[in-house]
Motif scaffolding. Sequence first.
Motif, short mmCIF file in Angstrom:
data_model
loop_
_atom_site.label_atom_id
_atom_site.label_comp_id
_atom_site.label_asym_id
_atom_site.label_seq_id
_atom_site.Cartn_x
_atom_site.Cartn_y
_atom_site.Cartn_z
N GLU A 227 0.83 -1.20 0.00
CA GLU A 227 0.00 0.00 0.00
C GLU A 227 0.87 1.25 0.00
N VAL A 228 0.36 2.28 -0.65
CA VAL A 228 1.10 3.54 -0.72
C VAL A 228 0.78 4.40 0.50
N THR A 229 1.83 4.87 1.18
CA THR A 229 1.60 5.75 2.34
C THR A 229 2.54 6.95 2.26
N ASN A 230 2.38 7.87 3.23
CA ASN A 230 3.25 9.05 3.35
C ASN A 230 3.45 9.77 2.03
N VAL A 231 2.35 10.05 1.37
CA VAL A 231 2.47 10.68 0.06
C VAL A 231 2.86 12.15 0.20
N ASP A 232 3.86 12.54 -0.55
CA ASP A 232 4.24 13.95 -0.62
C ASP A 232 4.26 14.34 -2.10
N PRO A 233 3.13 14.87 -2.60
CA PRO A 233 3.03 15.09 -4.05
C PRO A 233 4.14 15.97 -4.62
N TRP A 234 4.59 16.95 -3.84
CA TRP A 234 5.59 17.86 -4.41
C TRP A 234 6.98 17.24 -4.41
N ALA A 235 7.25 16.35 -3.44
CA ALA A 235 8.53 15.63 -3.49
C ALA A 235 8.54 14.71 -4.70
N ALA A 236 7.38 14.15 -5.03
CA ALA A 236 7.30 13.32 -6.23
C ALA A 236 7.48 14.18 -7.47
N PHE A 237 6.86 15.33 -7.46
CA PHE A 237 6.95 16.24 -8.60
C PHE A 237 8.41 16.63 -8.86
N PHE A 238 9.08 17.07 -7.79
CA PHE A 238 10.50 17.47 -7.95
C PHE A 238 11.41 16.29 -7.64
N ASN A 239 11.15 15.16 -8.30
CA ASN A 239 12.00 13.99 -8.08
C ASN A 239 13.40 14.26 -8.63
N PRO A 240 14.39 13.48 -8.16
CA PRO A 240 15.79 13.84 -8.47
C PRO A 240 16.12 14.05 -9.94
N SER A 241 15.51 13.29 -10.85
CA SER A 241 15.97 13.42 -12.23
C SER A 241 15.09 14.35 -13.06
N PHE A 242 14.07 14.98 -12.44
CA PHE A 242 13.11 15.78 -13.21
C PHE A 242 13.78 16.88 -14.03
N GLY A 243 14.52 17.76 -13.34
CA GLY A 243 15.04 18.95 -14.02
C GLY A 243 15.90 18.58 -15.21
N ILE A 244 16.85 17.70 -14.96
CA ILE A 244 17.84 17.39 -15.99
C ILE A 244 17.18 16.69 -17.19
N THR A 245 16.23 15.79 -16.88
CA THR A 245 15.59 15.04 -17.95
C THR A 245 14.67 15.94 -18.77
N ALA A 246 13.92 16.79 -18.09
CA ALA A 246 13.01 17.70 -18.80
C ALA A 246 13.81 18.59 -19.75
N MET A 247 14.94 19.06 -19.27
CA MET A 247 15.82 19.89 -20.07
C MET A 247 16.28 19.13 -21.32
N HIS A 248 16.69 17.89 -21.12
CA HIS A 248 17.22 17.09 -22.23
C HIS A 248 16.14 16.87 -23.29
N VAL A 249 14.94 16.56 -22.83
CA VAL A 249 13.85 16.31 -23.77
C VAL A 249 13.52 17.57 -24.57
N THR A 250 13.42 18.71 -23.85
CA THR A 250 13.07 19.95 -24.53
C THR A 250 14.14 20.36 -25.54
N LEU A 251 15.40 20.36 -25.09
CA LEU A 251 16.47 20.78 -25.99
C LEU A 251 16.55 19.86 -27.20
N SER A 252 16.42 18.55 -26.96
CA SER A 252 16.59 17.64 -28.10
C SER A 252 15.42 17.78 -29.07
N ALA A 253 14.23 18.13 -28.57
CA ALA A 253 13.11 18.35 -29.49
C ALA A 253 13.35 19.60 -30.34
N TYR A 254 13.79 20.68 -29.72
CA TYR A 254 14.08 21.90 -30.48
C TYR A 254 15.14 21.62 -31.54
#
Lengths: 341, 443
Positions: free
Chosen positions: B162-189
């Motif tokens: 079962e899922v407990t101790n949910v912290d939606p914003w910690a999930a949102f800002f998970n460790p690889s978010f920034g770098i991966t989002a950047m890579h996807v955006t730049l590579s699409a451009y």
Amino acid sequence: MEASTLAITILWSFLFVYSILGSLDFGAGFWGMVYGKNKHTNASVIANRFLSPTWEITNVFFVILVVALVTFFPFATTMLGSLLLVPVGLGLILLTIRTTFMVFAHHAQKFKNILRITSGITGLMIPALLVSILPITLGGFIEFENGYPQLHYGNLFKDPTLYMHVAFGLSTELFISSVFLMDYAKEADDWSAFQTYRSHALWLGPVSIIVAVLTIAAMPQEAGWIVNKIQANPDWFIVSLIFFLVGYGFLFVKRYKEYRGHPRPAVILIMLQYGAAIYAYGSAHLPYLVYPHLTVEEGFTNPTIFYQLLVVYGIGFAILIPGFILFWKLFLKDRRYLKQE
Amino acid sequence: MDTVVMARSLFGTSLGFHIIYATIGVGVPVMIIIAEILHLIKKDPDYALMARRWTKGFAVLLAVAIASGTIVGVLISLLFPNFMEIVGQVISLPFQMEIFAFLIEAVFMSIYLYAADRLPPSLRILSIFFVALGATASAIMITDVHAWMNTPAGFDLTESGEVTNVDPWAAFFNPSFGITAMHVTLSAYMTVAFLIGSIAALRLLKRNLSKQERNYHKKALMISLYFGAAMSLATALNGHETAQMLHEYLPRKLAGAEGLFETTRYAPLSIGGYTSLEDQEVKYAVEIPSALSFLAGNRFDTEVKGLNEYPQDLWPPLYIHILFNVMVGIGSILLVLSFFALAWKLLLKREFPNWLLALLVVGGPLGIIAIETGWCFSCIGRQPWTINDVLRTDTAATKSNSVGILFLLFISLYLTLLFVTAFVLRFYFKRNPVSKELPQAES
Ligand code: HDD
Ligand code: HEM
Ligand code: HEM
């Protein structure tokens, strides 16, 4: 209100918005097909002028509906995912064909005809597939294999309730869209299209009400629970009927030049009619999402994330409302768009 | 095929189809903004025409992006219900925000497409700006979910799952978010810049072009070269950081990517070849000593984990080495190609010879291949997990017995659409060639 009740109410409101937008969208596609070859009326031009800028937004509301369902009720995905795989999968294929062909038609005028027919036929088939979800959730067509739910297609296809639901979906779709297109034609000062759509609205209105009553009457035994609840609590259905009668009455009021019919209040009242009916149906459906296997409460996510989602909805719609207003002004009000040749 | 394999293939194929159009959907609005702004500054009608023609093509491709996106958006719940059960409890925020990004894009796209002639230029640029914003934001949001699957955060699991101790914003800002989002955006451009360059280069290879047409296509090519060069440099630099992210959070995937079996310091970088299980090494590869260690941690003595640290049933498929190499290889080729072409133009001040144009024609398709291999690397390299170390793919998938027919139907649909979009675009642009639309050509 309990969080899960709030969630299902929001979900049901999205369903309402999508059923209206979808009716307009698919209905316009159908009317565009019917009147595409007819030289005497501009009914098809009016339908397509409405469709061009709006289909994208309608499509997003479909996605909103799906995403709201799985994010509010993640514990429902296992059951719904396996039950709805085929009907929704087929719906997606048709929707894709429709969307892409409609846009292609703009760029390859030569193939307008087959594209128009595609848009018209899918405009009937997609809503038919989507309303077929309703009887599935009412119970009686689900079997468990190794503890895993599967849809029993044989029973479903044999049961008249499926076909009644489809008839209900199609008659309301065409009714709402013809009244709306009447209004749109009036804004564009196109009286031949106005007359065409009015004549359809006149017969579709009573037909849709009769089909609705018959659909409830023809519910199978397994769905007896919801019929009982509807009979026990008919107030909102009566309100809905009153909205219909008044709205329908406005189709006979003499207003413009020699033409009968006052479409703006008629459209609004008929939307209210469906709003009331959808909420009445929804509250009769409670507490089940899928009878008798899954209740709203069992499907609901944790409140922490639910309230964060609400905040996102609030901010999201606040940002978008100016955009919607601009959109309304440009495509539903601006005479330069409505009356272009 | 069993249901799970079928579900994975169906979903993977659908995404592979969607990403072609989605990438274009992210990149083209940015190119249109550039053309609109150049038009505003230089008052050169060619740029206005460019914006208009790109918009036409974009409208066709966007329709397929939206339709296929609707498909994957619904299929993910239908095919991986147990996965969505956790997603719904933990990482639904970006899913939700993505929808608002779509709405912004949809509203302003209609405005830009159907009301452009009724708007003043500033409002027109503003509306295409919102289209670009919506598309990029939607890509970033969906990538957030993907990043969270790689580096899950913001919840705990109990013994019984079962899922407990949910912290939606910690999930949102998970460790690889920034770098991966950047890579996807730049590579699409970057990919879209090269795609537009491909079309311009292809036209310039034609012999009997009028002077005006030639100028028009040259301008388009130069925009795409400047933007493409900048974006490919950014993609490569950021890709390097992405690899370091793997080193920190997903060492198993990095080991798979590099075909490294034993944990070592001074680990070499293997380029090319294939990973052989029997020999426990990458065969037929070019090895650069200690380079992998340096890439992973900026020091030659960085310790890089090997596959043998993990039980073999947790290894990703070994062929991801090839996928990774293709992506990085293409990234390097396009970087060199665009800078070389720019140098040719700016330093030598000479026209592009045909062989260079021919190379540039290939640039766009190569970019698409890099996108495909990059995504497949990332999703397949995560196997056997759907949510890394949390949920196995075979548990996540549906057990419905109707996936088979749908699989065939969807594949036929994708093939048809690939063909039909190509046909419609050709048809349209053949009927409306640049020569017909150039303002000077008439006088
Ligand atoms: C034009 C496309 C393109 C190009 C030229 C590159 N990439 Fe890339 N890469 C992607 C397109 C892409 C992608 C398709 O967008 C991926 C898939 C998932 C993701 O986050 O981005 C990706 C993923 C991805 C990952 C895996 C991330 C993960 O699994 O979480 C790494 C380590 C790199 N890239 C590294 C690089 C390096 C070192 C490059 C050197 C030039 C490079 N990429 C060029
Ligand atoms: C990272 C890879 C992806 C990128 C860059 C991307 C980008 C896009 C873009 C640019 C569109 C164009 C339509 C618009 O904005 O209105 C789109 C549509 C869509 N995408 Fe994707 N997408 C990706 C992956 C996914 C995945 C994995 C899903 C679902 C799980 C998804 C769901 C959707 C949906 C539902 C739509 C249609 C929305 C609409 O009705 O307008 N996408 N996507
Ligand atoms: C758009 C570009 C993408 C491509 C080409 C792609 C490709 C693939 C492939 C080939 C698979 C099958 C892997 C296997 O089972 O061996 C897969 C699985 C999957 N991908 Fe991706 N992917 C993309 C983006 C995304 C994004 C943005 C998400 C996050 C929402 C995502 C979520 C998943 C899920 C849930 C599965 C199924 C479970 C699994 O096999 O792990 N994908 N994808």
